[in-house]
Design a protein around this motif. Sequence first.
Motif, mmCIF file in Angstrom:
data_model
loop_
_atom_site.group_PDB
_atom_site.id
_atom_site.type_symbol
_atom_site.label_atom_id
_atom_site.label_comp_id
_atom_site.label_asym_id
_atom_site.label_seq_id
_atom_site.Cartn_x
_atom_site.Cartn_y
_atom_site.Cartn_z
ATOM 1 N N ILE A 147 0.910 -1.101 -0.031
ATOM 2 C CA ILE A 147 -0.014 -0.018 0.089
ATOM 3 C C ILE A 147 0.863 1.202 -0.057
ATOM 4 O O ILE A 147 0.714 2.168 -0.852
ATOM 5 C CB ILE A 147 -1.101 -0.043 1.222
ATOM 6 N N ARG A 148 1.879 1.453 1.089
ATOM 7 C CA ARG A 148 2.735 2.482 1.008
ATOM 8 C C ARG A 148 3.747 2.687 -0.156
ATOM 9 O O ARG A 148 4.105 3.764 0.002
ATOM 10 C CB ARG A 148 3.313 2.504 2.340
ATOM 11 N N ARG A 149 4.145 1.651 -0.654
ATOM 12 C CA ARG A 149 5.191 1.261 -1.721
ATOM 13 C C ARG A 149 6.353 2.278 -1.319
ATOM 14 O O ARG A 149 6.867 1.929 -0.370
ATOM 15 C CB ARG A 149 4.525 2.015 -3.081
ATOM 16 N N GLU A 150 6.698 3.295 -2.214
ATOM 17 C CA GLU A 150 8.157 3.788 -1.594
ATOM 18 C C GLU A 150 8.047 4.603 -0.235
ATOM 19 O O GLU A 150 9.169 5.013 -0.025
ATOM 20 C CB GLU A 150 8.396 4.700 -2.756
ATOM 21 N N LYS A 151 6.855 4.675 0.311
ATOM 22 C CA LYS A 151 6.898 5.384 1.394
ATOM 23 C C LYS A 151 6.700 4.366 2.681
ATOM 24 O O LYS A 151 6.721 4.915 3.928
ATOM 25 C CB LYS A 151 5.397 6.253 1.663
ATOM 26 N N ALA A 152 6.657 3.287 2.403
ATOM 27 C CA ALA A 152 6.691 2.165 3.296
ATOM 28 C C ALA A 152 8.277 2.071 3.942
ATOM 29 O O ALA A 152 9.211 2.419 3.711
ATOM 30 C CB ALA A 152 6.862 0.908 2.842
ATOM 31 N N THR A 153 8.249 1.807 5.467
ATOM 32 C CA THR A 153 9.543 1.744 6.125
ATOM 33 C C THR A 153 10.198 0.581 6.156
ATOM 34 O O THR A 153 11.315 0.313 6.438
ATOM 35 C CB THR A 153 9.086 1.942 7.568
ATOM 36 N N SER A 154 9.583 -0.635 5.316
ATOM 37 C CA SER A 154 10.194 -1.685 5.164
ATOM 38 C C SER A 154 9.500 -2.353 3.862
ATOM 39 O O SER A 154 8.365 -2.165 3.554
ATOM 40 C CB SER A 154 9.788 -2.702 6.350
ATOM 41 N N ASN A 155 10.361 -3.332 3.115
ATOM 42 C CA ASN A 155 9.818 -3.983 2.034
ATOM 43 C C ASN A 155 9.279 -5.464 2.214
ATOM 44 O O ASN A 155 8.878 -6.287 1.315
ATOM 45 C CB ASN A 155 10.794 -4.005 0.801
ATOM 46 N N ILE A 156 9.256 -5.787 3.590
ATOM 47 C CA ILE A 156 9.001 -7.290 3.856
ATOM 48 C C ILE A 156 7.494 -7.643 3.479
ATOM 49 O O ILE A 156 6.621 -6.951 3.719
ATOM 50 C CB ILE A 156 9.301 -7.660 5.338
ATOM 51 N N CYS A 157 7.634 -8.984 2.874
ATOM 52 C CA CYS A 157 6.391 -9.750 2.835
ATOM 53 C C CYS A 157 6.356 -11.008 3.284
ATOM 54 O O CYS A 157 5.904 -11.033 4.342
ATOM 55 C CB CYS A 157 5.956 -9.730 1.151
ATOM 56 N N THR A 158 7.053 -11.819 2.552
ATOM 57 C CA THR A 158 7.152 -13.106 3.137
ATOM 58 C C THR A 158 7.863 -13.184 4.368
ATOM 59 O O THR A 158 8.973 -12.370 4.379
ATOM 60 C CB THR A 158 7.627 -14.243 1.931
ATOM 61 N N ASN A 159 7.676 -13.700 5.432
ATOM 62 C CA ASN A 159 8.502 -13.638 6.593
ATOM 63 C C ASN A 159 9.044 -15.089 6.916
ATOM 64 O O ASN A 159 9.582 -15.761 6.299
ATOM 65 C CB ASN A 159 7.751 -13.068 7.599
ATOM 66 N N SER A 160 8.728 -15.462 8.305
ATOM 67 C CA SER A 160 9.102 -17.046 8.534
ATOM 68 C C SER A 160 7.868 -17.505 9.426
ATOM 69 O O SER A 160 8.061 -18.178 10.282
ATOM 70 C CB SER A 160 10.481 -16.831 9.285
#
Lengths: 135, 437, 475
Positions: B312-325
């Motif tokens: 949603i935030r794209r370049e304003k996101a504070t992280s790019n994480i999707c898949t985690n653990s």
Amino acid sequence: MNIMEENEMENPKDMKYTKEHEWIKVENDIGTVGITDFAQDALTDVVFVELPKIGKKVERFKTAATIESVKSVSDIFAPVSGEIAEVNQQLAEHPEFVNKEPYDNGWIFKIKITDKNELDNLMSSEEYEKIAKGE
Amino acid sequence: MDYIPNTEAEKKEMLQEVGVNDTLDLFKDIDEKLILKEPLKISNRLSEIDVRKKIEAIAQKNKLMKNFLGAGCYNHFIPSVVNHIISRSEFYTAYTPYQPEISQGALQSIFEFQTYICKLTGMDVANASMYDGSTALAEAAFMAHSITGKNKIIIPKTIHPEYRKVVETYCSMHNIDCVEINYNNGTVDIENLKNEIDDNTAAVLVQNPNFFGCIEDIDEIEKFAREKKALLVACVVEAVSLGVLEPGNADIVVGDIQSFGIPLSFGGPASGFMAVKKEHMRKMPGRLVGQTADTDGKKGFILTLQTREQHIRREKATSNICTNSALMALAATVYLSMLGKQLKNLANLNLQKSHYAYEKIKHLDGFEPAFSSLFFNEFVIKCNDSEKSISKMQENNIVPGLDLGKYYPELKNHLLICVTEMHSKGDIDTLVELMKE
Amino acid sequence: MKLIFEKSSAGRKAVELPKLDVPEKTDLIPTNMLRNELSLPELSEIDVMRHYTESSKKNFGVDNGFYPLGSCTMKYNPKINEDISRLPGFTSIHPLAPESLNQGALQLMYNLEKDLCEITGMSRFTLQPAAGSHGELVGVMIIKKYFELKNENRTKILIPDSAHGTNPASAALCEFETIQIKSNDGGCVDLEDLRKHMDKDVAGLMLTNPNTLGLSDKNILEIAKILHDNGSLFYCDGANANAVVGVVKIADMGFDIVHLNLHKTFSAPHGIGGPGSGPVGVVKHLDDFLPVPLIDKNKDNYCLNYNLKNSIGQVRAFYGNFSVLVKAYTYVKSLGREGLPEVAKNAVLNANYLMSKLKKHFDLPYDTVCKHEFVLSDKGMPNHITTIDIAKRLLDYGYHAPTIYFPLIVHGSIMIEPTETESKQTMDEFADVMVKIRKEASENPELLRNAPSTTPVKRLDTVLAARKPVLKYEE
């Protein structure tokens, strides 16, 4: 103050508007700012408003706050330059005021205006109506 | 074996529906010269029998020993139940729960994981997991920078060296200054901290128990952080320590839960966690599962506060994480459900056994403790020739510890020895006997 | 369903710990440093087993049914991968044990790297990144360091408007300014817009090819030339590699850096949201920018190489998600040189087949040959039925919905990726259900609006969850 109709709300005539769908109501040198009925409808349910800090200096047409729905984040731009004088703390518990009463209890922040001439660059309610209908 | 069900006859029917003669006709939108004319230079297709033989032979080349290694990857007991649950294919073959109505199993389990992490760390909000402890620590540094607007991170040398390298790599890309401070008697050098911390410090990072196994005085460190309005980030690498220790009054707690039900696996996958105080919730990266109700008023769970995230935030996101653990987080959730209050007893087993080993080793000729600080289940021993010790032990199928010269040139010939509930008194006595020789 | 904490009963035990076999000492940690309380539940093993078994029944994986989630490549996860990754020789090895004891692990990683290089045409791969977006971050870090060393202050990264959100997020994490490039009427990169934005500030372009609409960009070589002529680098988001594996080499398309998703293309399972693995491959002149360590071979000895001249550093502790690498390696060995091209060919055939069947009933914004996935939209749906209604109704029929509302450039997008492991029969049944739903939309739209109605819960209140977040259980 505003009579809510079934689907539409009238844009109050005593306010000025921006093309990014903010309104500003001026009393002396304080401008109260919020977003229009058109904007809240497009956003759908507001879940969070990130309010600016009091005292923060804002520049005309630059981001002053952000507003979030479930699926989106939108910037709220300051209609005029100045300093944040007050913020609507009610929105922390009741973000839905922005949807239900966008011109009333849904106000977002108040600016202490530095240059009242900047207001001349904003739109009247008739001019804004044309823009909103066009989109 | 290629797992493709369609027969040639079925493919012909499909080609007819599509309106082409050959499957390669569907690649005509790609420049002809890019289409491979020769087969790839990789091995031939194999049957399941042959694949198994081939790869089992490779696995056999790994020598399994009794090892006293910790250093961020811990050999702990894993209840059998854990593997049975994470092997259920309704879990492991599922995707991120974006269709919550058919993913209540995953969502509820992650909600339970978030709850467990909050209980163990004393924080208000925990996310659905990070890649591992090292990247969780790097993301915490980014968060501190974002919250405070300040550019300096204090990172003691008592933090796992690989974690430090990761934080430094991430910070170097984002104009954040990492300042290393020294250790004294195996814990953070408070004088050094006092001298380096200033008004531009976004956060002080501290690992507890630290890389040397030593227990830090978190309250003392916190005092300095508060004075300079810097955040305190606590990092827990040996999660079992949470059975007896608390992370202190940190603003952000991160770490790894590999010790909770995840095998060594040559260092990965593990699972990072991040937990924060309420006021930092909206700046936290990663997925969050929240409780809500459905149209009938029935309780349910859903991914929420997604406006923090990259999609949603794209370049304003504070992280790019999707898949985690997430599946490893599920393993930890099952593990904690099995151990329950006995986590305290488990931690005590570690504490007692490691101290037993320490007492025996410190009296040996040629071996002496490097530090006198309190420790949990790891400690550092100075020896005459650690390389020699290690190779001698190998002949007896034992790895006695990690030679710290790998990470700290000043600590060559120092062994980091880890003892857990998996080591019997007999194992420890054997180690000591071999050290005597 | 109750949470695990609500099933706790004082005094229950699930685990029998061994008795302490060394003399017990008190005060090893002073009481003021000890934890006050440990509020964890008390359960028995049967409680835990039943709880999570019941939980699993409220979940849906590829093994349960068709999972056409576009961009995620939900192909069948072979069970032999699971078995082999659990061999004690793989699960019980410590990353910091002497390398001589871990030769099998290093050999597997070395071999996998070589195979990925051959498949993509790249010179070297790092197996360190834990996920696709982690790999993207590595790619952007490499771009940044490359220009730093050349003393060129390039501040911009170009990204198509159809790109996944991780692309701009990764660029921003390295302090690049992201510039959006328009898609043309065909759904691919608008060359004019690209040329317009090219200047000495442009560090690179991040491109998914085939793109998020499932379309292969005809101008790919031209795009590569435009970038290279400008001294910029060309990054490939390899999330859609399933469309080309074994048929086209990614490096041949002109890319300099690529990340792969082993949990998509290479059949490792998704695991409710990870762990995955996102190896990053580079062309030769970028080899020594990769994160350390790489795995090298010296005669018959495999070793960890930390001596990369321009390495960006390290992006996680240790070497990679090893058990995920084992699964991908097992897959590559199973398929071999004969099987891998069949993956892409059948993935593309399946997608075109399903597209052909569905385009008669749904709006297809780009009516052209697709690759492994295609995008429909909710345009023209009657009775104000939208994409979400269609998706939720599919759940009632026992399917996982496709990816919805992505990419953003299609209104109400429905992205369908069947993958090569689905049979014609499954796809025919799915197409029949989609047609049925289309009919319901006209004749009985309430069925869609109230969907799902047969699942463990019905539609959930997302607004409540965001307005009043409850993110943990409290007694």
